[in-house]
Enzyme design. Structure first.
Site, PDB file in Angstrom:
ATOM      1  N   LYS A  93      16.828 -38.241  -2.027  1.00 55.42           N
ATOM      2  CA  LYS A  93      16.689 -40.151  -2.174  1.00 55.42           C
ATOM      3  C   LYS A  93      18.351 -40.129  -3.332  1.00 55.42           C
ATOM      4  CE  LYS A  93      12.674 -40.566  -0.746  1.00 55.42           C
ATOM      5  NZ  LYS A  93      11.122 -41.268  -0.440  1.00 55.42           N
ATOM      6  N   ASP A 140      10.549 -47.706   0.643  1.00 57.57           N
ATOM      7  CA  ASP A 140       9.192 -47.368  -0.401  1.00 57.57           C
ATOM      8  C   ASP A 140       8.687 -48.042  -0.569  1.00 57.57           C
ATOM      9  OD1 ASP A 140       9.260 -44.321   1.355  1.00 57.57           O
ATOM     10  OD2 ASP A 140      10.606 -43.860  -0.729  1.00 57.57           O
TER      11      ASP A 140
HETATM   12  P1  NAP Z   1       9.528 -36.102  -6.942  1.00 58.53           P
HETATM   13  O1  NAP Z   1      11.154 -37.116  -7.284  1.00 58.53           O
HETATM   14  O2  NAP Z   1      10.036 -34.708  -6.876  1.00 58.53           O
HETATM   15  O3  NAP Z   1       8.656 -36.329  -8.418  1.00 58.53           O
HETATM   16  C1  NAP Z   1       7.857 -35.937  -8.421  1.00 58.53           C
HETATM   17  C2  NAP Z   1       6.526 -36.877  -9.198  1.00 58.53           C
HETATM   18  O4  NAP Z   1       5.313 -35.545  -9.888  1.00 58.53           O
HETATM   19  C3  NAP Z   1       7.282 -36.009 -11.237  1.00 58.53           C
HETATM   20  O5  NAP Z   1       6.669 -37.120 -12.064  1.00 58.53           O
HETATM   21  C4  NAP Z   1       6.097 -34.366 -11.669  1.00 58.53           C
HETATM   22  O6  NAP Z   1       6.511 -34.460 -12.736  1.00 58.53           O
HETATM   23  C5  NAP Z   1       4.772 -35.263 -10.981  1.00 58.53           C
HETATM   24  N1  NAP Z   1       4.392 -33.183 -10.487  1.00 58.53           N
HETATM   25  C6  NAP Z   1       4.746 -32.863  -9.538  1.00 58.53           C
HETATM   26  N2  NAP Z   1       4.223 -31.647  -9.887  1.00 58.53           N
HETATM   27  C7  NAP Z   1       3.044 -32.262 -10.529  1.00 58.53           C
HETATM   28  C8  NAP Z   1       1.693 -31.397 -11.106  1.00 58.53           C
HETATM   29  N3  NAP Z   1       1.397 -29.832 -10.533  1.00 58.53           N
HETATM   30  N4  NAP Z   1       0.939 -32.288 -12.037  1.00 58.53           N
HETATM   31  C9  NAP Z   1       1.083 -33.258 -12.764  1.00 58.53           C
HETATM   32  N5  NAP Z   1       2.405 -34.066 -12.216  1.00 58.53           N
HETATM   33  C10 NAP Z   1       3.390 -33.466 -10.956  1.00 58.53           C
HETATM   34  O7  NAP Z   1       8.901 -36.526  -5.916  1.00 58.53           O
HETATM   35  P2  NAP Z   1       8.886 -38.082  -4.844  1.00 58.53           P
HETATM   36  O8  NAP Z   1       9.734 -38.458  -4.161  1.00 58.53           O
HETATM   37  O9  NAP Z   1       8.482 -39.564  -5.807  1.00 58.53           O
HETATM   38  O10 NAP Z   1       7.075 -37.601  -4.368  1.00 58.53           O
HETATM   39  C11 NAP Z   1       6.282 -37.749  -4.750  1.00 58.53           C
HETATM   40  C12 NAP Z   1       4.636 -38.083  -4.135  1.00 58.53           C
HETATM   41  O11 NAP Z   1       4.957 -38.920  -2.942  1.00 58.53           O
HETATM   42  C13 NAP Z   1       5.250 -37.217  -2.909  1.00 58.53           C
HETATM   43  O12 NAP Z   1       3.436 -36.163  -2.634  1.00 58.53           O
HETATM   44  C14 NAP Z   1       5.645 -37.477  -1.330  1.00 58.53           C
HETATM   45  O13 NAP Z   1       4.810 -37.251  -0.363  1.00 58.53           O
HETATM   46  C15 NAP Z   1       4.831 -38.720  -1.519  1.00 58.53           C
HETATM   47  N6  NAP Z   1       5.444 -39.891  -0.664  1.00 58.53           N
HETATM   48  C16 NAP Z   1       5.482 -40.557  -0.125  1.00 58.53           C
HETATM   49  C17 NAP Z   1       5.558 -41.600   1.215  1.00 58.53           C
HETATM   50  C18 NAP Z   1       4.807 -41.891   1.902  1.00 58.53           C
HETATM   51  O14 NAP Z   1       5.577 -43.067   2.879  1.00 58.53           O
HETATM   52  N7  NAP Z   1       3.396 -42.265   1.662  1.00 58.53           N
HETATM   53  C19 NAP Z   1       6.687 -41.740   0.031  1.00 58.53           C
HETATM   54  C20 NAP Z   1       7.212 -41.092  -0.572  1.00 58.53           C
HETATM   55  C21 NAP Z   1       6.632 -40.599  -1.444  1.00 58.53           C
HETATM   56  P3  NAP Z   1       7.056 -34.110 -13.963  1.00 58.53           P
HETATM   57  O15 NAP Z   1       8.324 -35.077 -14.356  1.00 58.53           O
HETATM   58  O16 NAP Z   1       6.483 -33.712 -14.715  1.00 58.53           O
HETATM   59  O17 NAP Z   1       8.644 -32.529 -12.483  1.00 58.53           O
END
Ligand code: NAP
Length: 532
Positions: free
Chosen positions: A321, A362
């Protein structure tokens, strides 16, 4: 046989009997079968089947181990078997280009057989090249690493200089950029000479689906996942159902989802259902592109810059992204203010003049998904206190969109530094991760992957910290009902599934691409039907 690209079902075993499998292939919609004699241990069964009238045309193949096949005997035995199979007059025989060049005896036998049979009854000769001989397999470094990949054009030029009736190229795709290289060759050469060109591996799936758009002679699809003859091969049911094979043609516009991994993305299912419902001549396919800014740029250069591929729009998911935003900036293309504020693009749209624009659907999707439930539970979104777990790309989009709705947002993140930075850039409050159990808000949103399949018993929040009056949204959508949502329901909270958000962001993508209302019901039905 029809002028359309044919579906060939590979047969890799004689158990169940060949007759039974061929009947099943025909019932599934196959146009022909490929007998992989190198893998069918029972050669007499193949010879007996070929000697009888056939209900489907057949390709016979005895693939050598050096070209990815399973033949373990010696080379002279393989060549003798090929000659014996040719005598039985299959519709096609597939011989490796290298074998053809090496074996004068085989050239003579096939040549004599073709002369005897006359043009109408001739076995058509497929001369093929595979990863190993092309010098392009899994171990070939990606272009990022500075490698110059072999020139597929010159491989096909060498094949074109032979008397083959059909040319075949099968390389191993390292990512979707390789798949685009294969599609370029197909688009250019298939109108001139019967051609099969495909990329193996999960990253090559687009070549197998788009074979029909670009006029390949055939594509391979298995009856069942376990009877695939090569990695990344779809099943006939996937090809004809999920990817709407029968509707694809030269004018079909191509859409796709770029990410790594994307094999299990729900985007193709949802968007293809939308194309079916609106009768739009388009298809949505997975494009796995390896992580990294340069890998993303290489894919876009290859895919977006190529008029023949006609890629009209892309969904962008993890981890690209931010790379998408950077690519648009670097090209001087425009990014919507919301996507700019989020620092992430999840939708790319090609404009009529060939330029691209980037948007982030999103955040708006969460607003849509929350609006109805928030209206009755928390007096609407304006002024609502929202606690967001996580500070990554999804969290940024949500913070920007919810702040624009007048929400007061607090972000909690595992690493303080990221939470602090996000809060500063997007002007919201942040608190340490440990403080999340004492959240005070009306709406709680999980923007971490915690609870996502396969770790479905994990939750980003202690169950007993959830409070009844809260609206809880989990952005995780695999599974639809996460542990967090289950615990929230038990506490009497209103819940919103990540599926609702997924649906809303996909609908917004559809509207950006096609400038018309999305067929929400059809998209929702596809999401419910998707087996994840
Ligand atoms: P990202 O940019 O990689 O960010 C992940 C976030 O989660 C970071 O803040 C990370 O913290 C935190 N994290 C990861 N593992 C963790 C753990 N074990 N315990 C606590 N915090 C943790 O990912 P993203 O794009 O934001 O996506 C996040 C989620 O949103 C995904 O599950 C994705 O499937 C979902 N999503 C859903 C949709 C939908 O349409 N439903 C759309 C977009 C995203 P740190 O900064 O400490 O690493």
């Amino acid at each position: 046989m029809s002028a359309h690209t044919l579906i060939a079902v590979p047969i890799v075993t004689a158990d169940p009997p060949l007759d039974v499998q061929v009947c099943e292939a025909r019932a599934a919609g196959a146009d022909l079968v490929e007998l992989r004699v190198d893998r069918i241990a029972n050669v007499p069964a193949v010879l007996a089947w070929l000697a009888q009238p056939r209900i489907l045309p057949a390709i016979v193949t005895v693939r050598s181990a050096t070209e990815g096949g399973a033949w373990t005997g010696d080379e002279s035995g393989r060549v003798a078997l090929l000659a014996q199979l040719a005598e039985l007059g299959p519709e096609f025989i597939d011989i490796e280009h290298a074998t053809w060049q090496r074996s004068a005896a085989l050239r003579q036998t096939i040549g004599e057989r073709r002369q005897e049979a006359g043009p109408a009854a001739q076995t058509r000769l497929i001369l093929s090249c595979h990863s190993a001989t092309v010098g392009w397999d899994d171990s070939t470094p990606l272009p990022d690493a500075g490698a110059t990949p072999p020139d597929l054009g010159s491989v096909l030029d060498a094949l074109a200089a032979t008397p083959a009736d059909v040319l075949k190229l099968a390389i191993h795709a390292r990512d979707a950029t390789d798949a685009c290289r294969v599609l370029e060759q197909l688009a250019r050469r298939a109108p001139q000479r019967p051609l099969i060109a495909l990329a193996m591996g999960e990253a090559g799936l687009a070549t197998r689906i788009l074979a029909r758009k670009f006029g390949a002679l055939l594509t391979f699809a298995s009856l069942r996942a376990e009877s695939r003859s090569a990695p990344g091969q779809p099943t006939v049911a996937e090809l004809r159902g999920l990817y709407r094979w029968d509707h694809l043609g030269p004018r079909t516009r191509v859409y796709g989802v770029v990410g790594w991994p994307v094999t299990h993305s729900l985007s193709p299912a949802v968007h293809n259902a939308a194309f079916a419902a609106t009768e739009i001549d388009a298809v949505h396919v997975p494009f796995p592109v390896q992580p990294g800014r340069s890998g993303f740029a290489a894919f876009m250069e290859r895919a977006a810059g190529n008029r023949e591929l006609a890629i009209a729009g892309l969904s962008v998911t993890l981890p690209h992204k931010e790379n998408a935003l950077h690519w648009l900036d670097a090209q001087g293309f425009s990014v919507s203010p919301l996507a700019g504020r989020c620092g992430a693009v999840n939708t790319l749209v090609q404009q009529a003049d060939g330029t691209w624009t980037g948007e982030n659907t999103d955040g708006a999707a969460v607003v849509t998904a929350l609006e109805t439930v928030a209206r009755c539970r928390a007096g609407g979104l304006r002024g609502a206190c929202v606690d967001i777990l996580g500070a990554g790309g999804a969290a940024r989009a949500l913070i920007a969109a919810l702040s624009a709705q007048g929400c007061r947002v607090t972000v909690y993140n595992r690493s303080d530094e990221r939470a602090r930075r996000v809060a500063q850039e997007l002007r919201c409050r942040w608190l340490p991760w440990e403080a999340r159990a004492r959240y005070a808000g009306d709406i709680l949103v999980n923007c971490t992957p915690v609870g996502m399949w396969p770790l479905v018993e994990e939750s980003p929040m202690p169950d007993d910290a959830l409070r009844e009056r809260t609206v809880v949204l989990d952005t995780v959508y695999r599974p639809a009902q996460t542990r967090l949502l289950r615990a929230a329901e038990q506490r009497g909270c209103a819940t919103v599934s990540g599926r609702a958000m997924f649906l809303a962001q996909a609908a917004a993508q559809f509207e950006l691409w096609h400038n018309r209302a999305a067929p929400i019901r059809a998209m929702e039905a596809a999401l419910v039907g998707a087996d994840v």
